[in-house]
Design an enzyme around this catalytic site. Sequence first.
Site, PDB file in Angstrom:
ATOM      1  N   ARG A  78       0.828  -1.197   0.000  1.00 14.31           N
ATOM      2  CA  ARG A  78       0.000   0.000   0.000  1.00 14.31           C
ATOM      3  C   ARG A  78       0.864   1.249   0.000  1.00 14.31           C
ATOM      4  O   ARG A  78       2.013   1.210   0.430  1.00 14.31           O
ATOM      5  CB  ARG A  78      -0.878  -0.042   1.253  1.00 14.31           C
ATOM      6  CG  ARG A  78      -2.186   0.639   1.106  1.00 14.31           C
ATOM      7  CD  ARG A  78      -3.065   0.417   2.315  1.00 14.31           C
ATOM      8  NE  ARG A  78      -3.813   1.645   2.550  1.00 14.31           N
ATOM      9  CZ  ARG A  78      -3.563   2.501   3.500  1.00 14.31           C
ATOM     10  NH1 ARG A  78      -2.586   2.271   4.359  1.00 14.31           N
ATOM     11  NH2 ARG A  78      -4.282   3.592   3.628  1.00 14.31           N
ATOM     12  N   LYS A 137       2.134  -7.042  12.490  1.00 14.62           N
ATOM     13  CA  LYS A 137       1.527  -7.294  11.187  1.00 14.62           C
ATOM     14  C   LYS A 137       1.757  -8.730  10.731  1.00 14.62           C
ATOM     15  O   LYS A 137       2.891  -9.199  10.664  1.00 14.62           O
ATOM     16  CB  LYS A 137       2.115  -6.314  10.170  1.00 14.62           C
ATOM     17  CG  LYS A 137       1.490  -6.396   8.800  1.00 14.62           C
ATOM     18  CD  LYS A 137       1.720  -5.118   8.026  1.00 14.62           C
ATOM     19  CE  LYS A 137       1.244  -5.239   6.590  1.00 14.62           C
ATOM     20  NZ  LYS A 137       1.077  -3.940   5.951  1.00 14.62           N
ATOM     21  N   ARG A 278      -0.975   4.731  12.882  1.00 11.69           N
ATOM     22  CA  ARG A 278      -0.145   3.939  13.795  1.00 11.69           C
ATOM     23  C   ARG A 278      -0.616   4.165  15.216  1.00 11.69           C
ATOM     24  O   ARG A 278      -0.907   5.301  15.592  1.00 11.69           O
ATOM     25  CB  ARG A 278       1.315   4.380  13.736  1.00 11.69           C
ATOM     26  CG  ARG A 278       1.914   4.340  12.374  1.00 11.69           C
ATOM     27  CD  ARG A 278       3.375   4.621  12.453  1.00 11.69           C
ATOM     28  NE  ARG A 278       4.089   3.520  13.074  1.00 11.69           N
ATOM     29  CZ  ARG A 278       5.407   3.441  13.135  1.00 11.69           C
ATOM     30  NH1 ARG A 278       6.150   4.418  12.680  1.00 11.69           N
ATOM     31  NH2 ARG A 278       5.995   2.408  13.699  1.00 11.69           N
TER      32      ARG A 278
HETATM   33  O1  BTN Z   1       0.123  -4.143   3.539  1.00 11.33           O
HETATM   34  C1  BTN Z   1       0.279  -3.767   2.383  1.00 11.33           C
HETATM   35  O2  BTN Z   1       0.953  -2.768   2.103  1.00 11.33           O
HETATM   36  C2  BTN Z   1      -0.386  -4.544   1.278  1.00 11.33           C
HETATM   37  C3  BTN Z   1       0.457  -5.708   0.851  1.00 11.33           C
HETATM   38  C4  BTN Z   1      -0.165  -6.529  -0.259  1.00 11.33           C
HETATM   39  C5  BTN Z   1       0.782  -7.571  -0.786  1.00 11.33           C
HETATM   40  C6  BTN Z   1       0.145  -8.504  -1.756  1.00 11.33           C
HETATM   41  S1  BTN Z   1       1.138  -9.927  -2.086  1.00 11.33           S
HETATM   42  C7  BTN Z   1       0.091 -10.381  -3.408  1.00 11.33           C
HETATM   43  C8  BTN Z   1      -0.284  -9.113  -4.116  1.00 11.33           C
HETATM   44  N1  BTN Z   1       0.710  -8.776  -5.113  1.00 11.33           N
HETATM   45  C9  BTN Z   1       1.349  -7.641  -4.829  1.00 11.33           C
HETATM   46  O3  BTN Z   1       2.259  -7.136  -5.504  1.00 11.33           O
HETATM   47  N2  BTN Z   1       0.872  -7.128  -3.691  1.00 11.33           N
HETATM   48  C10 BTN Z   1      -0.187  -7.947  -3.133  1.00 11.33           C
END
Ligand code: BTN
Length: 280
Positions: A78, A137, A278
């Site tokens: 994100r 997390k 946070r």
């Molecule tokens: O917490 C976050 O920032 C979101 C993370 C999301 C990761 C997943 S892994 C599968 C999919 N492919 C990616 O490139 N990102 C999501």
Amino acid sequence: MPIVPDPAPSADASAALARLHAGAEALWQAIGPAWPDLSVEVVPAIDSTNAELMRRARAGRTEPVVLAALQQHAGRGRLGRPWVTVPGASLALSIGCRLAPADWSGLSLAVGLAAAQALDPAVRLKWPNDLWWEGRKLGGILIETASAGTAAERARYCVIGLGVNLATPALPADAPPDAVAPTGLDKLARAQGRQPWDLGDALAALGTAVLRALPAFERAGFAPLVAQYDARDALRGRPVRLSDGSEGVADGVDPDGALRLRTASGWRAVRQGEVSVRPC
Ligand SMILES: O=C(O)CCCC[C@@H]1SC[C@@H]2NC(=O)N[C@@H]21
């Protein structure tokens, strides 16, 4: 598709890939009758499962698909952050499908709730889209959308990416000094006295739960899920600081998925977007 060939897969990588294939089969068996045109794909390595489904959507391929990868070389998190997928130790999957809800807000909370419920009663949700256990997390969700059809149609192609730590990852060497180390399903299972998760089981459970949750979200939005979200809300009652510098006490979520924040100057509804939260 920019699948990166693995010239000499190790025995561990081959075993992990076999588990993913078994999970894909179990997922298809569980969800196939409800999604008859769904395809479930597993690849050894790719840049990003989300990026791949977004590329396909932009090329007009908007059929429902689940894509899981053992390894991602450019995983996306994100707010433009990178996301690391450790082969065999983390699950990376994206679900792509057309959706046409009257209101999109709250989708990532609905997806997070479905994922948490599929994993363990102890998994909590940190607004807007983190899976947490014991204040750390466990995984994250990244939702992206692309146009699907004509401008007159409400439907969009939605790519829901989930990354979940099966094994507890180390904190990166360049992490800021106040960074909180992430956790993994391995620790959670040990602490709860449960069987450890394997990649295939996690793929089947998460994919099934999210795909089952989507038609209900499309019909009714997030509002009917507020009470279930509340029961897993990791921030409720805690002082939090937003990335825009404001502070307050988190007080649950609104029916449209906004975070309710009690601040010195009154209530504020924090919407998703370019803001991170946070505990402080
Ligand atoms: O917490 C976050 O920032 C979101 C993370 C999301 C990761 C997943 S892994 C599968 C999919 N492919 C990616 O490139 N990102 C999501």
